[in-house]
Design an enzyme around this catalytic site. Structure first.
Site, mmCIF file in Angstrom:
data_model
loop_
_atom_site.group_PDB
_atom_site.id
_atom_site.type_symbol
_atom_site.label_atom_id
_atom_site.label_comp_id
_atom_site.label_asym_id
_atom_site.label_seq_id
_atom_site.Cartn_x
_atom_site.Cartn_y
_atom_site.Cartn_z
ATOM 1 N N HIS A 119 0.810 -1.227 0.000
ATOM 2 C CA HIS A 119 0.000 0.000 0.000
ATOM 3 C C HIS A 119 0.840 1.274 0.000
ATOM 4 O O HIS A 119 0.296 2.366 -0.097
ATOM 5 C CB HIS A 119 -0.924 0.014 1.230
ATOM 6 C CG HIS A 119 -1.825 -1.182 1.307
ATOM 7 N ND1 HIS A 119 -1.507 -2.312 2.017
ATOM 8 C CD2 HIS A 119 -3.023 -1.425 0.723
ATOM 9 C CE1 HIS A 119 -2.485 -3.212 1.880
ATOM 10 N NE2 HIS A 119 -3.412 -2.697 1.098
ATOM 11 N N GLN B 200 7.065 -6.781 6.547
ATOM 12 C CA GLN B 200 7.830 -6.905 7.788
ATOM 13 C C GLN B 200 8.596 -8.229 7.866
ATOM 14 O O GLN B 200 9.703 -8.293 8.398
ATOM 15 C CB GLN B 200 6.873 -6.750 8.979
ATOM 16 C CG GLN B 200 7.614 -6.627 10.299
ATOM 17 C CD GLN B 200 6.674 -6.400 11.463
ATOM 18 O OE1 GLN B 200 5.671 -5.706 11.334
ATOM 19 N NE2 GLN B 200 6.995 -6.990 12.605
ATOM 20 N N HIS C 252 1.184 -1.225 11.279
ATOM 21 C CA HIS C 252 1.089 -0.999 9.836
ATOM 22 C C HIS C 252 -0.076 -0.069 9.563
ATOM 23 O O HIS C 252 -1.219 -0.408 9.865
ATOM 24 C CB HIS C 252 0.871 -2.339 9.113
ATOM 25 C CG HIS C 252 2.055 -3.244 9.205
ATOM 26 N ND1 HIS C 252 2.663 -3.784 8.102
ATOM 27 C CD2 HIS C 252 2.763 -3.690 10.272
ATOM 28 C CE1 HIS C 252 3.688 -4.529 8.482
ATOM 29 N NE2 HIS C 252 3.769 -4.501 9.796
ATOM 30 N N CYS D 248 -1.454 0.594 6.913
ATOM 31 C CA CYS D 248 -2.436 0.046 5.967
ATOM 32 C C CYS D 248 -3.510 -0.740 6.720
ATOM 33 O O CYS D 248 -4.586 -1.007 6.198
ATOM 34 C CB CYS D 248 -1.760 -0.829 4.899
ATOM 35 S SG CYS D 248 -0.777 -2.170 5.536
HETATM 36 ZN ZN ZN Z 1 0.036 -2.718 3.467
#
Ligand code: ZN
Length: 219
Positions: free
Chosen positions: A105, A143, A171, A173
């Site tokens: 993203h 990650q 995150h 996203c």
């Molecule tokens: Zn993402």
């Protein structure tokens, strides 16, 4: 033996891929035009006063966010010290601030990394461990891959008796879009050598960094 060979070839393949991509890079104007397109696509006018300088600012921000493509983490670790007076205990660097971007993203991943190794003959300046995390973080990432890359590179270059890397991060996203779950932290770890084979070594390390996995599970 086969295992360390695999780790080495992974580190090398990643590096070569990054170099090839860097050579095919578009110019700055092309990047700014792409930002203008995204502004228009979002429904705004890239020529209005507040937005006119935005493509330039976004591209300069990207230079910082993705500075890791221009740096070589292997070279970074190659300067080592052998005068350690026989120090052979764990070296742990904890709570390294982590800022990365998710490759799905392109939004921030913010958290911290803990890195440890058991020196063989050589030690490295501790700031270099933090720099290796930073170089890989300043690329598009997931990650899991980031965690493995940091551990594999330290293992390949320093050849210590073991390496441990734990990353805990949120995150955006997940927190600002999609399932919208603020407060959720993802924990990943990669253990090599003694950290993988000896449960006591692993426990000692996890206790030093405050056992992130159990904390994440308990929240
Ligand atoms: Zn993402």
């Amino acid at each position: 033996m086969a295992k360390s060979g695999t780790v080495q070839s992974l580190v090398k393949a990643n590096d070569e891929a990054a170099r090839a991509a860097a050579e095919a890079r578009p110019g700055r104007e092309e990047a700014e035009a792409a930002v203008r397109t995204l502004i228009r696509w979002a429904g705004d006018d890239p020529d209005r006063e507040g937005l006119v300088g935005t493509p330039d600012r976004v591209v300069r921000s990207y230079e910082e966010f993705f500075a890791g493509y221009g740096e070589d983490p292997v070279a970074m670790l190659e300067r080592t010290f052998e005068e350690t007076d026989g120090y052979d205990e764990m070296v742990v660097l904890r709570d390294i601030r982590l800022e990365s971007h998710c490759e799905h993203h392109m939004v921030p991943i913010i958290g911290k990394a803990h890195v440890a190794y058991l020196p063989g003959k050589r030690v490295v300046g501790i700031s270099k461990l933090a720099r290796v995390v930073e170089v890989y973080a300043k690329r598009l990432q997931i990650q899991e891959k980031l965690t493995a890359q940091v551990a594999n590179t330290i293992q390949t270059v320093l050849q210590p008796r073991g390496v441990a890397v734990v990353i805990e991060a949120a995150h955006q996203c997940m927190t600002t879009r999609g399932v919208r779950k603020p407060g959720v932290t993802m924990v990943t770890s990669r253990m090599l050598g003694a950290f993988r084979e000896d449960p006591r070594t692993r426990q000692e390390f996890l206790a030093m960094v405050g056992n992130p996995a159990s904390r994440a599970g308990g929240d």
